[in-house]
Design a protein around this motif. Structure first.
Motif, PDB file in Angstrom:
ATOM      1  N   GLU A  52       0.811  -1.220   0.000  1.00 46.70           N
ATOM      2  CA  GLU A  52       0.000   0.000   0.000  1.00 46.70           C
ATOM      3  C   GLU A  52       0.846   1.273   0.000  1.00 46.70           C
ATOM      4  OE1 GLU A  52      -0.542  -2.598   1.790  1.00 46.70           O
ATOM      5  OE2 GLU A  52      -2.508  -3.297   1.131  1.00 46.70           O
ATOM      6  N   SER A  53       1.952   1.242   0.753  1.00 50.35           N
ATOM      7  CA  SER A  53       2.727   2.478   0.885  1.00 50.35           C
ATOM      8  C   SER A  53       3.441   2.840  -0.409  1.00 50.35           C
ATOM      9  CB  SER A  53       3.741   2.341   2.014  1.00 50.35           C
ATOM     10  OG  SER A  53       4.705   1.375   1.664  1.00 50.35           O
ATOM     11  N   GLN A  54       3.485   1.901  -1.348  1.00 48.65           N
ATOM     12  CA  GLN A  54       4.142   2.195  -2.615  1.00 48.65           C
ATOM     13  C   GLN A  54       3.132   2.328  -3.753  1.00 48.65           C
ATOM     14  OE1 GLN A  54       7.645  -0.461  -3.233  1.00 48.65           O
ATOM     15  NE2 GLN A  54       7.152  -1.126  -1.162  1.00 48.65           N
ATOM     16  N   CYS A  55       1.875   2.479  -3.377  1.00 52.09           N
ATOM     17  CA  CYS A  55       0.848   2.564  -4.412  1.00 52.09           C
ATOM     18  C   CYS A  55       0.143   3.914  -4.385  1.00 52.09           C
ATOM     19  CB  CYS A  55      -0.191   1.464  -4.214  1.00 52.09           C
ATOM     20  SG  CYS A  55       0.471  -0.185  -4.482  1.00 52.09           S
ATOM     21  N   VAL A  56      -0.274   4.333  -5.535  1.00 53.21           N
ATOM     22  CA  VAL A  56      -1.108   5.521  -5.660  1.00 53.21           C
ATOM     23  C   VAL A  56      -2.314   5.059  -6.454  1.00 53.21           C
ATOM     24  CG1 VAL A  56      -1.308   7.799  -6.694  1.00 53.21           C
ATOM     25  CG2 VAL A  56       0.851   7.092  -5.671  1.00 53.21           C
ATOM     26  N   TRP A  57      -3.462   5.115  -5.865  1.00 52.80           N
ATOM     27  CA  TRP A  57      -4.609   4.559  -6.556  1.00 52.80           C
ATOM     28  C   TRP A  57      -5.872   5.371  -6.397  1.00 52.80           C
ATOM     29  CZ3 TRP A  57      -2.961   3.099  -1.839  1.00 52.80           C
ATOM     30  CH2 TRP A  57      -3.911   2.902  -0.843  1.00 52.80           C
ATOM     31  N   PHE A  58      -6.878   4.932  -7.117  1.00 51.44           N
ATOM     32  CA  PHE A  58      -8.127   5.663  -7.192  1.00 51.44           C
ATOM     33  C   PHE A  58      -9.262   4.728  -6.822  1.00 51.44           C
ATOM     34  CE2 PHE A  58     -11.812   7.186  -9.633  1.00 51.44           C
ATOM     35  CZ  PHE A  58     -11.834   8.512  -9.243  1.00 51.44           C
ATOM     36  N   ASP A  59     -10.269   5.279  -6.197  1.00 50.91           N
ATOM     37  CA  ASP A  59     -11.386   4.451  -5.786  1.00 50.91           C
ATOM     38  C   ASP A  59     -12.354   4.253  -6.950  1.00 50.91           C
ATOM     39  OD1 ASP A  59     -13.363   3.083  -4.551  1.00 50.91           O
ATOM     40  OD2 ASP A  59     -14.005   4.729  -3.253  1.00 50.91           O
ATOM     41  N   ASN A  60     -11.971   3.370  -7.846  1.00 49.53           N
ATOM     42  CA  ASN A  60     -12.779   3.130  -9.035  1.00 49.53           C
ATOM     43  C   ASN A  60     -14.158   2.591  -8.707  1.00 49.53           C
ATOM     44  OD1 ASN A  60     -11.211   3.692 -11.494  1.00 49.53           O
ATOM     45  ND2 ASN A  60      -9.768   2.234 -10.605  1.00 49.53           N
ATOM     46  N   ARG A  61     -14.172   1.692  -7.759  1.00 52.84           N
ATOM     47  CA  ARG A  61     -15.458   1.088  -7.397  1.00 52.84           C
ATOM     48  C   ARG A  61     -16.411   2.143  -6.858  1.00 52.84           C
ATOM     49  NH1 ARG A  61     -16.069  -4.543  -4.010  1.00 52.84           N
ATOM     50  NH2 ARG A  61     -18.348  -4.545  -3.835  1.00 52.84           N
ATOM     51  N   GLY A  62     -15.856   2.976  -5.978  1.00 53.79           N
ATOM     52  CA  GLY A  62     -16.675   4.053  -5.430  1.00 53.79           C
ATOM     53  C   GLY A  62     -17.159   4.989  -6.528  1.00 53.79           C
ATOM     54  N   GLY A  63     -16.268   5.255  -7.474  1.00 56.31           N
ATOM     55  CA  GLY A  63     -16.639   6.148  -8.569  1.00 56.31           C
ATOM     56  C   GLY A  63     -17.767   5.572  -9.410  1.00 56.31           C
ATOM     57  N   GLY A  64     -17.642   4.292  -9.729  1.00 56.89           N
ATOM     58  CA  GLY A  64     -18.683   3.641 -10.528  1.00 56.89           C
ATOM     59  C   GLY A  64     -20.005   3.664  -9.791  1.00 56.89           C
ATOM     60  N   SER A  65     -19.894   3.446  -8.501  1.00 58.01           N
ATOM     61  CA  SER A  65     -21.099   3.421  -7.684  1.00 58.01           C
ATOM     62  C   SER A  65     -21.756   4.803  -7.635  1.00 58.01           C
ATOM     63  CB  SER A  65     -20.711   2.957  -6.277  1.00 58.01           C
ATOM     64  OG  SER A  65     -21.743   3.217  -5.379  1.00 58.01           O
ATOM     65  N   THR A  66     -20.947   5.805  -7.402  1.00 56.47           N
ATOM     66  CA  THR A  66     -21.459   7.179  -7.343  1.00 56.47           C
ATOM     67  C   THR A  66     -22.165   7.559  -8.637  1.00 56.47           C
ATOM     68  OG1 THR A  66     -19.565   7.759  -5.972  1.00 56.47           O
ATOM     69  CG2 THR A  66     -20.808   9.577  -6.946  1.00 56.47           C
ATOM     70  N   ALA A  67     -21.506   7.244  -9.732  1.00 56.62           N
ATOM     71  CA  ALA A  67     -22.052   7.602 -11.039  1.00 56.62           C
ATOM     72  C   ALA A  67     -23.395   6.919 -11.261  1.00 56.62           C
ATOM     73  CB  ALA A  67     -21.074   7.199 -12.134  1.00 56.62           C
ATOM     74  N   CYS A  68     -23.441   5.645 -10.937  1.00 58.03           N
ATOM     75  CA  CYS A  68     -24.666   4.887 -11.152  1.00 58.03           C
ATOM     76  C   CYS A  68     -25.765   5.378 -10.208  1.00 58.03           C
ATOM     77  CB  CYS A  68     -24.386   3.398 -10.942  1.00 58.03           C
ATOM     78  SG  CYS A  68     -25.766   2.350 -11.370  1.00 58.03           S
ATOM     79  N   GLN A  69     -25.342   5.729  -8.999  1.00 56.50           N
ATOM     80  CA  GLN A  69     -26.315   6.201  -8.027  1.00 56.50           C
ATOM     81  C   GLN A  69     -27.004   7.476  -8.511  1.00 56.50           C
ATOM     82  OE1 GLN A  69     -26.978   4.463  -5.055  1.00 56.50           O
ATOM     83  NE2 GLN A  69     -28.783   5.793  -5.263  1.00 56.50           N
ATOM     84  N   LEU A  70     -26.215   8.336  -9.130  1.00 56.01           N
ATOM     85  CA  LEU A  70     -26.770   9.580  -9.664  1.00 56.01           C
ATOM     86  C   LEU A  70     -27.923   9.258 -10.612  1.00 56.01           C
ATOM     87  CD1 LEU A  70     -26.607  12.700 -10.337  1.00 56.01           C
ATOM     88  CD2 LEU A  70     -25.138  12.022 -12.240  1.00 56.01           C
ATOM     89  N   LEU A  71     -27.671   8.300 -11.470  1.00 58.86           N
ATOM     90  CA  LEU A  71     -28.676   7.911 -12.457  1.00 58.86           C
ATOM     91  C   LEU A  71     -29.914   7.330 -11.774  1.00 58.86           C
ATOM     92  CD1 LEU A  71     -27.547   8.761 -15.056  1.00 58.86           C
ATOM     93  CD2 LEU A  71     -26.207   6.660 -15.087  1.00 58.86           C
ATOM     94  N   ILE A  72     -29.670   6.503 -10.788  1.00 60.50           N
ATOM     95  CA  ILE A  72     -30.788   5.897 -10.073  1.00 60.50           C
ATOM     96  C   ILE A  72     -31.616   6.983  -9.377  1.00 60.50           C
ATOM     97  CG2 ILE A  72     -31.423   4.383  -8.140  1.00 60.50           C
ATOM     98  CD1 ILE A  72     -28.967   2.665  -8.889  1.00 60.50           C
ATOM     99  N   ASP A  73     -30.877   7.926  -8.771  1.00 62.27           N
ATOM    100  CA  ASP A  73     -31.563   9.021  -8.082  1.00 62.27           C
ATOM    101  C   ASP A  73     -32.432   9.824  -9.046  1.00 62.27           C
ATOM    102  OD1 ASP A  73     -30.347   8.248  -5.791  1.00 62.27           O
ATOM    103  OD2 ASP A  73     -28.813   9.825  -5.801  1.00 62.27           O
ATOM    104  N   LYS A  74     -32.013   9.876 -10.292  1.00 60.33           N
ATOM    105  CA  LYS A  74     -32.787  10.611 -11.291  1.00 60.33           C
ATOM    106  C   LYS A  74     -33.973   9.777 -11.783  1.00 60.33           C
ATOM    107  CE  LYS A  74     -30.008  14.291 -12.094  1.00 60.33           C
ATOM    108  NZ  LYS A  74     -30.434  15.698 -12.025  1.00 60.33           N
ATOM    109  N   GLY A  75     -34.084   8.569 -11.245  1.00 58.17           N
ATOM    110  CA  GLY A  75     -35.231   7.755 -11.596  1.00 58.17           C
ATOM    111  C   GLY A  75     -34.970   6.699 -12.658  1.00 58.17           C
TER     112      GLY A  75
END
Lengths: 332, 332
Positions: free
Chosen positions: A153-176
DNA sequence: CTGTTAGCGCTTTCAG
DNA sequence: CTGAAAGCGCTAACAG
């Protein structure tokens, strides 16, 4: 090319003295110093970096493995971030492309290592964790970008892809939206593709929506691929009112296909991308997307590499970057 | 890191023999050869490239100066072309960015030279001809890409920007347009910007149309700049039925601005770009543009560099690349 | 402060 | 076919 010897001769001093003024490594009599400087200028002398590297065991090079410099702006932006900090440290960057292929990634890493790079920054998609862990055991500091290697972990730089996918999809769901298509890479080596997809499924599940494989289109992860994948989805005759994409490039292609079919965006279909690449805000309609701070991540990776090199403390630095939704016109 | 000495000891041969099997430079008894190979593998030996370079006077590196790796896909595509051929020759690429600034370009070139690159490929916008000519006098072969340095034609790979600008503008004139705006870079260091503009003026003149400075918008040469420049044009209240752009990125921004103002493309305003970047065919509407074969030009530059290195004959190779109009939806 | 000297790891004669 | 030996250009003790 003049050598240190030529300079020493011309300046009437020993090579050590020349070396001293080059590296500012000890006091030198002002007059001799001047003489050396003059001789260097006259001979247009520049130290041979290989000789320096050979004896000092330092190449002053940071090796970088990228996927494909040409795979859209992604790697270019990443490089920009890295170069900024590597340059500031007066070091050089050597870039090699792995093209997301296992054999080529391996070869590129070996080449970088053979070049005696002082440190490596790897964007490896295709190599298994075990191999990366093995690599990290060597004496060259290694940073992994865009990937979380278990135990390193201390040698990695990463992004929360799963969270991002979830957020994006949630937006759509929230829009109905209930029927949400997903357009993604057909290459399973893209770990982030799988992670984003997982986020999409997380959100679906949370919203009580059953995952439907026929709503997933796969193709090469660029504009053309997005166009193709969307074409297939349309040909398949499935129903959807929204599309989520693996990245903005695919989504741009998908949009192009939708518009060709006379489908209104976001009137009939809402679209969400991923990455927030530079032209995302200039597409028609402007893209709603998940911001991926790749340039900052590149900087951070380079900073970590340099810190590791100098044995500086960097325990507290942020390594995990979070998604941020950027809402523009393409969603309703 | 194991050295050749370690290998020789383990294999019970002299270092010369090891060197011979590494470089395949002379016959070695099969059994010894095997022993050496085995030892190399066991020690995970990789020759120190600096020691090799130091003695052999060859770094196996081609140094490349680019403007800005992140300035859109342009340099990325160029690099892709170069890397392909350099890689095939089993050499390495070292990239540095000059950011179109004179001092930075100069510094980067010095750094590349100091790295003992075997050859250089320079995309220099800011340095004066005289300085480049002086550089070319040195003993490192140099190729210039995207620029025609007088007297060094054989070391240049360039594009007919003026012809391209002219062709693009002519298309618009042929369609009956008389008021043609031009959106370009605000940085005069962009020689190609000036050349394309010249082509635009050539075509205007041919068509008996007076050049009108108020129809020219200037800003930074990317999407945002195009958006800004178009905004100014609109604010200025000038009349035009067509827009020509310095590059596709600017044009994409300009289109975004036009659409925001409810202007139909190509219904009310026709638009032509330049470069045919990857996403040009996925914009809305699809971009009519002048194809700039930058990837092939990158390949050619690399081929020339390698040929020069090996003293191979390349007199007959094409160095000047021609524009090619790609007509898509954005024009009527 | 300054010069001499011993390598860094490798390639390449030059004698066997 | 093979080994010994001489550097490539530079840095870093070490001894003045």
């Amino acid at each position: 090319m003049a050598t240190i010897k030529d300079v020493s001769r011309l300046a009437n001093v020993s090579i050590s003295t020349v070396s001293r003024v080059i590296n500012n490594t000890a006091q030198v009599a002002p007059e001799k110093r001047e003489a050396v400087l003059a001789a260097m200028k006259e001979l247009n002398f520049r130290p041979n970096s290989f000789a320096q590297a050979l004896v000092s065991k330092r190449s002053n090079c940071i090796g970088v493995l990228v996927g494909d410099l040409c795979g859209g702006p992604f790697f270019a932006q990443m490089m920009r971030g890295m170069e900024r900090v590597i340059d500031r440290a007066n070091k050089f960057t050597i870039v090699m492309s792995g093209n997301h292929a296992e054999a080529r990634e391996r070869h590129a890493i070996q080449a970088l290592l053979q070049r005696q790079c002082d440190a490596l920054i790897l964007h490896s998609m295709a190599l298994p964790d075990a191999e990366l862990i093995e690599l990290a055991r060597g004496d060259t500091p290694i940073i992994f970008i865009n990937r979380l290697v278990p135990g390193l972990e201390s040698q990695c730089v990463w992004f929360d892809n799963r969270g991002g996918g979830s957020t994006a999809c949630q937006l759509l769901i929230d829009k109905g939206h209930r029927n949400i298509a997903f357009v993604t890479s057909d290459d399973d080596a893209f770990v982030d593709g799988r992670q984003r997809m997982q986020g999409y499924r997380d959100a679906l599940e949370r919203g009580g929506i059953t995952y439907d494989e026929t709503l997933v289109g796969r193709a090469y992860a660029d504009e053309q691929g997005g166009y193709v994948a969307m074409g297939e989805l349309l040909a398949r005759g499935v129903t959807f009112s929204a599309v989520l994409g693996f990245n903005d490039a695919m989504v741009a292609g998908a949009i192009s296909c939708l518009l060709e079919h006379g489908i209104q965006i976001p009137g009939q279909v809402s679209v969400v991308g991923f990455d927030d690449i530079p032209y995302a805000r200039y597409t028609y309609p402007k893209l709603t997307t998940v911001r991926y701070p790749i340039e900052q991540m590149g900087e951070r990776a380079a900073e970590l590499a340099l810190a590791l090199l100098d044995g500086r403390d960097c325990e507290q630095w942020v390594r995990k970057f979070a998604p941020e939704l950027v809402i523009r016109e393409s969603v309703s």
